[in-house]
Design an enzyme around this catalytic site. Sequence first.
Site, PDB file in Angstrom:
ATOM      1  N   TYR A  81       0.868  -1.188   0.000  1.00 45.31           N
ATOM      2  CA  TYR A  81       0.000   0.000   0.000  1.00 45.31           C
ATOM      3  C   TYR A  81       0.899   1.230   0.000  1.00 45.31           C
ATOM      4  CZ  TYR A  81      -3.001   3.731   1.783  1.00 45.31           C
ATOM      5  OH  TYR A  81      -3.667   4.920   1.919  1.00 45.31           O
TER       6      TYR A  81
ATOM      7  N   GLU B  49      -3.121   7.595  -4.184  1.00 43.84           N
ATOM      8  CA  GLU B  49      -3.056   6.340  -3.428  1.00 43.84           C
ATOM      9  C   GLU B  49      -2.985   5.151  -4.370  1.00 43.84           C
ATOM     10  OE1 GLU B  49      -5.524   5.291   0.366  1.00 43.84           O
ATOM     11  OE2 GLU B  49      -6.669   4.469  -1.298  1.00 43.84           O
TER      12      GLU B  49
END
Lengths: 380, 296
Positions: free
Chosen positions: A101, A189
């Site tokens: 992530y 993101e």
Amino acid sequence: MDLYEYQGKQYFARFGIPISPGGVADTVDEAVSQADAAGYPVVVKAQVKVGGRGKAGGVKLAADADEVRLHAGNILGLDIKGHVVKRLWVEHASDITKEYYASFTLDRPSKVHLGMLSAEGGVEIEEVAVTNPDAIAMLQIDPIVGLTEEAARAWVDRAELDPEAREQAATLLVRLYHCYVEGDCDLAEINPLILTPAGKVHALDAKVTLDENASYRHPEWEEFADDSDVDPREKMAKEKGLNYIGLSGTVGIIANGAGLAMSTLDVVTQAGGEAANFLDIGGGANADVMAAALEVINADPAVRSILVNIFGGITRVDEVANGIIEAISRVKLRSPVVMRLDGTNATEGRALLADHLSDRLIAEPTMLDAARHAVALAQA
Amino acid sequence: MSIFVDETTKVVIQGISPTSQGLFHGLRNKAYGTKVVGGTNPKRGGETIEGIAVYASVAEAVKETGATASFISVPPRGAADAIIEAAEAGIALIVCITEGIPAQDEALAYNRLVQEFPGTRLLGPNCPGIISPGKCNIGITSGDIALAGGPVGIVSRSGTLTYQALHELSQQGIGQTTCVGIGGDPVPGTNFIDCLAAFEADPETKAVMMIGEIGGSEEERAAEFIATSMSKPVAAYVAGVTAPPGRKMGHAGAIISGSQGTAQAKMDALNAAGVAVAQNPTECGEKMVAIVKGLG
């Protein structure tokens, strides 16, 4: 402005961030030709601006053209949390060794940029944040210094990414940071950022929120404009340059300033009513803006009364009053209007309206009185 | 006393022109009694606009007038540079009301101020300004809704709710020492805690009224400060209890803020800190009035 995954990936690609080969499709046939071009197997992904697509059946693996046909046919038109799928992204399916992530956003309390990186990426990242916060390596970045290659390398070490991923990940993170800063993102993101068995690191998803205040220096953002999903009331308001959010109640609301508009919603609810919308006419609103706001609210068939709550600062109440007078001469308002006007040039504004007051145009001295009156009229 | 400004504050209006917002509000500030000592405009140095002397730069204005504060209402694309220009000229208080400055520009300007110009305070951007009734008014607040004499200090994140807060108190005959609108942008130059600390230190301020709104975690941080570092009573209202939830994407916000950010979470935090929390601005005014009367 939130981008669709495919737009986010295209935005990433401009900054040199590796993504899987793929393309957009609006029909089953287009999906097949995109799949042919990307190379099988492929992933067929619903393009909606909402999370939880996979669990809703909006992301499917396809081994050949027949499976693409089947899945594309099922996903197009699928309703995912109220968002109907109109477009697909079809990309070559990647083998995955590891999911990471990565994101950049503003750390509001410390007023510097915040990078977050985790070796435990994937759909459960928010749970990881709760159960094992140490698995997310936070990095505060001074906007003056930026993210150096050196700092990025130390960061991937700290996040304990797999050794073979670290060099590529560091380079990718620096590029993502450039995308975030120069690309004027509020959020950039990647979840998941993957490591493949072949040892390659690339972005398998993209969540990008652009800062609309910076649109003046990004003419290329025009292609991202999208009103396909928008409430028709919101579309009309946007065309008139108003900050409007449609709600489900019967009291139409017009206020100046987001805080006062939110507060107006609060008092309408406390008075036992329900707001039909949030509408902030902003600072410095003039007569035209006020007239446009009344027209937008008037077009909402659910509205039974209109509450105008203005506290002038940069907005001049006499301008607002002129807007109301102009609107009632231009449009036949279906609902009565209850006004509360205070602040800059309020005396002049109230004087202008004095001759127009009636049981369809009512002035109240306070915000609470005006809310109660508007709610009573909506429920009459 | 007042915080951040007083009757000696000398204000320069950046980016002044005959049609600018800065002129309209600057003249109102001047009419209120604020010492507006000049304006700046690189193309109009040497001119006089409606009685206000124009200088080519803030540095020149400071040199000629001894200005200590600046008022910025220039459009977003020039605002961050205007902030830095004022800081470089040695301005102690910059009030920036400009709405719509890109967040990246705000973050950069803020960090430059902190690192290079520690003596400069920025109020805003996207704020209504600051008023110390009877002494100084910089920004867009209508002076006639404020009442001099104290004893309440007001700090608010929302522009129009700042006026509402002033109005609620003035109507009840309760005056204000200073009313500060900190603005609702992602990177405010001055935050709740800066103002709460200044009010705590100000002998004339006996109580504080605080207006927050949904989003971010500034109110929660303020609650922590009030619990640990404030002796003066505080009444608060947080706008947005019934606000529609935003259409949020991505996980970064949730990872950072957890359950923080909702009006309820903020009100709970303030309540736990001993703050008198109200459901609407009027009730907040009433609670503040009751607190002030209870002070004797």
